[in-house]
Design a protein around this motif. Structure first.
Motif, PDB file in Angstrom:
ATOM      1  N   VAL A 179      32.902  33.278  48.233  1.00 55.33           N
ATOM      2  CA  VAL A 179      32.976  32.596  46.916  1.00 55.33           C
ATOM      3  C   VAL A 179      35.032  31.892  47.203  1.00 55.33           C
ATOM      4  CG1 VAL A 179      33.964  33.812  44.930  1.00 55.33           C
ATOM      5  CG2 VAL A 179      31.927  34.945  46.334  1.00 55.33           C
ATOM      6  N   TRP A 180      35.272  31.695  46.304  1.00 59.38           N
ATOM      7  CA  TRP A 180      36.534  30.247  46.468  1.00 59.38           C
ATOM      8  C   TRP A 180      36.699  30.746  45.140  1.00 59.38           C
ATOM      9  CZ3 TRP A 180      36.699  24.472  47.853  1.00 59.38           C
ATOM     10  CH2 TRP A 180      38.674  24.019  47.432  1.00 59.38           C
ATOM     11  N   VAL A 181      38.564  30.936  45.196  1.00 63.68           N
ATOM     12  CA  VAL A 181      39.209  30.865  43.293  1.00 63.68           C
ATOM     13  C   VAL A 181      39.706  29.667  43.478  1.00 63.68           C
ATOM     14  CG1 VAL A 181      40.057  31.918  42.005  1.00 63.68           C
ATOM     15  CG2 VAL A 181      38.434  33.592  43.820  1.00 63.68           C
ATOM     16  N   LEU A 182      39.235  29.263  42.254  1.00 71.83           N
ATOM     17  CA  LEU A 182      39.889  27.577  42.185  1.00 71.83           C
ATOM     18  C   LEU A 182      40.678  27.574  40.691  1.00 71.83           C
ATOM     19  CD1 LEU A 182      36.630  25.374  42.474  1.00 71.83           C
ATOM     20  CD2 LEU A 182      38.461  25.723  44.263  1.00 71.83           C
ATOM     21  N   GLU A 183      40.612  28.638  40.151  1.00 71.89           N
ATOM     22  CA  GLU A 183      41.420  28.376  39.380  1.00 71.89           C
ATOM     23  C   GLU A 183      41.291  30.744  38.304  1.00 71.89           C
ATOM     24  OE1 GLU A 183      40.799  26.156  35.681  1.00 71.89           O
ATOM     25  OE2 GLU A 183      40.184  24.294  36.855  1.00 71.89           O
ATOM     26  N   GLY A 184      42.417  30.765  38.360  1.00 76.63           N
ATOM     27  CA  GLY A 184      42.720  31.992  37.455  1.00 76.63           C
ATOM     28  C   GLY A 184      42.433  33.260  38.871  1.00 76.63           C
ATOM     29  N   SER A 185      41.771  34.015  38.398  1.00 77.98           N
ATOM     30  CA  SER A 185      41.626  35.335  39.190  1.00 77.98           C
ATOM     31  C   SER A 185      40.695  36.188  39.130  1.00 77.98           C
ATOM     32  CB  SER A 185      43.183  36.729  38.693  1.00 77.98           C
ATOM     33  OG  SER A 185      43.805  36.139  39.270  1.00 77.98           O
ATOM     34  N   MET A 186      40.434  36.475  40.170  1.00 76.26           N
ATOM     35  CA  MET A 186      38.902  37.591  40.811  1.00 76.26           C
ATOM     36  C   MET A 186      38.951  39.074  41.139  1.00 76.26           C
ATOM     37  SD  MET A 186      36.130  36.323  38.168  1.00 76.26           S
ATOM     38  CE  MET A 186      34.590  37.076  38.908  1.00 76.26           C
ATOM     39  N   ASP A 187      38.745  39.986  40.402  1.00 75.18           N
ATOM     40  CA  ASP A 187      38.466  40.878  42.055  1.00 75.18           C
ATOM     41  C   ASP A 187      36.892  41.229  42.027  1.00 75.18           C
ATOM     42  OD1 ASP A 187      41.432  41.746  40.663  1.00 75.18           O
ATOM     43  OD2 ASP A 187      40.140  43.355  39.853  1.00 75.18           O
ATOM     44  N   ILE A 188      36.730  41.165  43.296  1.00 74.95           N
ATOM     45  CA  ILE A 188      34.940  41.665  43.853  1.00 74.95           C
ATOM     46  C   ILE A 188      35.198  42.759  44.508  1.00 74.95           C
ATOM     47  CG2 ILE A 188      32.796  40.549  45.443  1.00 74.95           C
ATOM     48  CD1 ILE A 188      34.692  37.626  44.415  1.00 74.95           C
ATOM     49  N   THR A 189      34.141  43.895  44.251  1.00 76.97           N
ATOM     50  CA  THR A 189      33.687  45.151  44.819  1.00 76.97           C
ATOM     51  C   THR A 189      33.130  44.763  45.774  1.00 76.97           C
ATOM     52  OG1 THR A 189      35.120  45.960  42.649  1.00 76.97           O
ATOM     53  CG2 THR A 189      34.311  47.014  44.601  1.00 76.97           C
ATOM     54  N   ILE A 211      25.551  25.478  46.594  1.00 73.01           N
ATOM     55  CA  ILE A 211      26.984  25.783  46.417  1.00 73.01           C
ATOM     56  C   ILE A 211      27.173  25.237  44.834  1.00 73.01           C
ATOM     57  CG2 ILE A 211      29.304  24.679  45.808  1.00 73.01           C
ATOM     58  CD1 ILE A 211      28.407  22.947  48.170  1.00 73.01           C
ATOM     59  N   VAL A 212      27.750  26.288  43.925  1.00 70.95           N
ATOM     60  CA  VAL A 212      27.315  26.819  42.686  1.00 70.95           C
ATOM     61  C   VAL A 212      28.593  27.143  41.930  1.00 70.95           C
ATOM     62  CG1 VAL A 212      26.584  28.204  41.131  1.00 70.95           C
ATOM     63  CG2 VAL A 212      25.331  28.701  43.179  1.00 70.95           C
ATOM     64  N   GLU A 213      28.921  26.611  41.227  1.00 73.80           N
ATOM     65  CA  GLU A 213      30.117  26.677  40.274  1.00 73.80           C
ATOM     66  C   GLU A 213      29.984  27.590  39.384  1.00 73.80           C
ATOM     67  OE1 GLU A 213      34.313  23.992  38.911  1.00 73.80           O
ATOM     68  OE2 GLU A 213      31.619  23.369  38.124  1.00 73.80           O
ATOM     69  N   VAL A 214      30.942  28.459  39.489  1.00 76.01           N
ATOM     70  CA  VAL A 214      31.191  29.406  38.145  1.00 76.01           C
ATOM     71  C   VAL A 214      32.958  29.546  37.150  1.00 76.01           C
ATOM     72  CG1 VAL A 214      30.822  31.746  37.471  1.00 76.01           C
ATOM     73  CG2 VAL A 214      29.563  30.882  39.408  1.00 76.01           C
ATOM     74  N   HIS A 215      32.390  29.515  35.612  1.00 72.80           N
ATOM     75  CA  HIS A 215      33.194  30.169  34.732  1.00 72.80           C
ATOM     76  C   HIS A 215      32.784  31.250  34.341  1.00 72.80           C
ATOM     77  CE1 HIS A 215      34.612  25.764  34.745  1.00 72.80           C
ATOM     78  NE2 HIS A 215      33.731  25.044  35.095  1.00 72.80           N
ATOM     79  N   PRO A 227      39.890  39.817  35.730  1.00 73.94           N
ATOM     80  CA  PRO A 227      41.015  41.432  34.747  1.00 73.94           C
ATOM     81  C   PRO A 227      42.356  40.734  34.720  1.00 73.94           C
ATOM     82  CG  PRO A 227      41.852  40.351  37.553  1.00 73.94           C
ATOM     83  CD  PRO A 227      40.622  39.779  37.214  1.00 73.94           C
ATOM     84  N   LYS A 228      41.695  39.199  34.388  1.00 72.64           N
ATOM     85  CA  LYS A 228      42.902  38.762  33.513  1.00 72.64           C
ATOM     86  C   LYS A 228      42.416  38.202  32.069  1.00 72.64           C
ATOM     87  CE  LYS A 228      45.924  38.743  36.935  1.00 72.64           C
ATOM     88  NZ  LYS A 228      47.204  39.787  36.875  1.00 72.64           N
ATOM     89  N   ARG A 229      43.695  37.599  31.017  1.00 72.36           N
ATOM     90  CA  ARG A 229      43.380  36.996  30.002  1.00 72.36           C
ATOM     91  C   ARG A 229      43.004  35.971  29.469  1.00 72.36           C
ATOM     92  NH1 ARG A 229      47.737  40.019  26.136  1.00 72.36           N
ATOM     93  NH2 ARG A 229      47.205  42.242  26.943  1.00 72.36           N
ATOM     94  N   LYS A 230      42.646  35.120  31.107  1.00 73.72           N
ATOM     95  CA  LYS A 230      42.435  33.905  30.645  1.00 73.72           C
ATOM     96  C   LYS A 230      41.096  33.388  31.795  1.00 73.72           C
ATOM     97  CE  LYS A 230      46.791  31.950  31.249  1.00 73.72           C
ATOM     98  NZ  LYS A 230      47.916  31.075  31.980  1.00 73.72           N
ATOM     99  N   PRO A 231      40.478  32.230  31.300  1.00 74.17           N
ATOM    100  CA  PRO A 231      38.903  32.758  32.292  1.00 74.17           C
ATOM    101  C   PRO A 231      39.191  31.801  33.562  1.00 74.17           C
ATOM    102  CG  PRO A 231      39.269  30.920  30.683  1.00 74.17           C
ATOM    103  CD  PRO A 231      40.253  31.689  30.430  1.00 74.17           C
ATOM    104  N   ALA A 232      38.085  32.105  34.540  1.00 74.27           N
ATOM    105  CA  ALA A 232      38.433  31.633  35.874  1.00 74.27           C
ATOM    106  C   ALA A 232      36.828  31.438  36.943  1.00 74.27           C
ATOM    107  CB  ALA A 232      38.631  33.427  36.989  1.00 74.27           C
ATOM    108  N   ARG A 233      37.544  30.460  37.052  1.00 76.02           N
ATOM    109  CA  ARG A 233      36.741  29.232  37.741  1.00 76.02           C
ATOM    110  C   ARG A 233      36.453  28.934  39.067  1.00 76.02           C
ATOM    111  NH1 ARG A 233      36.739  23.969  39.309  1.00 76.02           N
ATOM    112  NH2 ARG A 233      38.834  23.476  38.830  1.00 76.02           N
TER     113      ARG A 233
END
Length: 199
Positions: A143-153, A117-121, A180-186
């Protein structure tokens, strides 16, 4: 635990050298298997390079391990101080020098289980591409998005993930992570590997 860049480079250096030696691979052989140049591997093993996530992923694939395994302490499987609990302050944290994304190994390093298990900011607008296409084992990842948004290709398929979404995939081709956002994702990543069945 916030490891210094130098400490983490030394840990990665020892792990890569340890794994390569255990498999009886010369530098040239690992270079061929991983697609990372012999000179770069030599620099990494001497702790004289700060490798990017892309380079480390190629090395992990060439060594037949998952990327989080490269951040384990040397001889983690046989150390007596690596128990079944990984305290928050003891979890190694690493920043990719190319994208500035931060990954923290959550799983206890010495436990012989097939998952990590890895946590990513992930920073706003950040991108990381993992190019590895060939592996000698199946590597499954969620990949489980906890905060914000992520695009994965994945190849030609693009998934737009929002808070609470979870994507399951099997690694084996190029993967692009993009915030893709202006805020960090976690987000949390669960990685499991299994050796190919012999036929």
């Amino acid at each position: 635990m916030k490891d210094s860049v130098s400490d983490l480079n030394q840990r990665i250096a020892k792990r890569v050298g340890e794994l390569r030696t255990a498999q009886g691979l010369a530098l040239d052989a690992l270079a061929r298997k991983s697609g990372v140049s012999r000179s770069m591997i030599s620099l990494i093993e001497r702790g004289e390079s700060s490798p990017t996530a892309t380079v480390l992923d190629k090395l992990a694939a060439g060594l037949g391990v998952t990327l989080p395994s490269l951040f384990d302490p040397p001889n983690a499987a046989t150390r007596t101080d690596c128990g079944p609990v990984a305290r928050r302050n003891d979890q190694s944290q690493w920043t990719d020098p190319a994208s500035s994304y931060v990954r923290r190994n959550v799983s206890p390093p010495g436990v012989p289980q097939p998952m990590k298990i890895v946590e990513v900011h992930f920073p706003p607008g950040g991108r990381v591409t993992f190019e590895t296409t060939e592996r000698d084992r199946h590597v499954h990842q969620q990949v489980w998005v906890l905060e914000g948004s992520m695009d994965i290709t994945l190849g030609t398929d693009r998934y737009q993930l929002r808070e609470g979404d979870c994507l399951a995939m099997q690694l084996g081709g190029p993967v692009l992570f993009h915030n893709p956002k202006r805020k960090p994702a976690r987000y949390a990543v669960v990685i499991a590997s299994e050796v190919f069945s012999k036929r």
